[in-house]
Write an enzyme that holds these catalytic residues in place. Sequence first.
Site, short mmCIF file in Angstrom:
data_model
loop_
_atom_site.label_atom_id
_atom_site.label_comp_id
_atom_site.label_asym_id
_atom_site.label_seq_id
_atom_site.Cartn_x
_atom_site.Cartn_y
_atom_site.Cartn_z
N GLU A 186 -15.02 39.38 -35.23
CA GLU A 186 -13.80 39.83 -34.55
C GLU A 186 -12.94 40.68 -35.49
OE1 GLU A 186 -12.90 36.35 -31.31
OE2 GLU A 186 -12.73 35.81 -33.42
N GLU A 242 -19.86 31.81 -31.02
CA GLU A 242 -19.04 30.74 -30.46
C GLU A 242 -19.73 29.96 -29.34
OE1 GLU A 242 -16.23 33.80 -32.22
OE2 GLU A 242 -18.04 33.84 -31.00
#
Length: 280
Positions: free
Chosen positions: A121, A142
């Site tokens: 990210e 994730e």
Amino acid sequence: MPLDGFTTLHTDLDGGVLTITLDNPPVNALSAIMMRELRDLLTGLRSETTVKVIVVQSGIPEFFIAHVDMDILAQADVFADLAASAPAGLNVFQSVSELLRTQPQVTIVKLAGTARGGGAEFVAAADLVFAATETAGLGQIEALMGITPGGGATQYLLEKVGRNRALELVLTGERIDATTAAAYGWINRAVPAADLDAFVRQVAHRIAGLADGVVTAAKRALPPQDHAAGFRTEHLAWAELVERPAARQLMAGAARRGAQTVEGERDLEGLLRSVAAQQA
């Protein structure tokens, strides 16, 4: 502003180019301390007109940022400080990436190793990303931990690679090599590992050497997209899942099996799938 005194960052200023080296052994997990130091440094640099370009690299060649530290909540005081300073509408993790994405300087990530989860990210938030063809990789892991991304990935990927590829990256959790990441639009380009340092240095100094006002005008004319609504949706999706027992068990099992060690991180996707299979 002071450019030293940090424990997880090192800085070097050269002709308008500030290089930030991330250094949190063994795998550059994104700890609360690293996030606080990035917040403090990047916030201070926003008014520093002598710095035209910020290059972020890793002092640990194999890992840029492995992912968010699985023990991050153990650093409760630091985490609480980060939460209190996060802008309205952003969670702690989104706020770090957004600080990089909205920096007045041009931000460049030099990616030689692996960035997963919150590390991927952070990479996606940079203005420009150049990655080593043979060694770099990105992954949104994730889902393999029973959650969805909560630090901006859903919005950054939707913008950069499109919905179908964003779903692929979020739901498979696979580590994507630099050539594929460039083809998808996740990064600017893949560069041979032997040439990466020189290539990024050349790009950074060319930009820093532009006439006064050019960088500011270009960034004003090409503003980052407004993801405010998407960030709220992303946070709610992540927050609902992270409280579930399944996610907590997957993360605890991964930690016991060697996550955040060099060996465990080399095939983190395989480790997480193995943990999930055992807990099924």
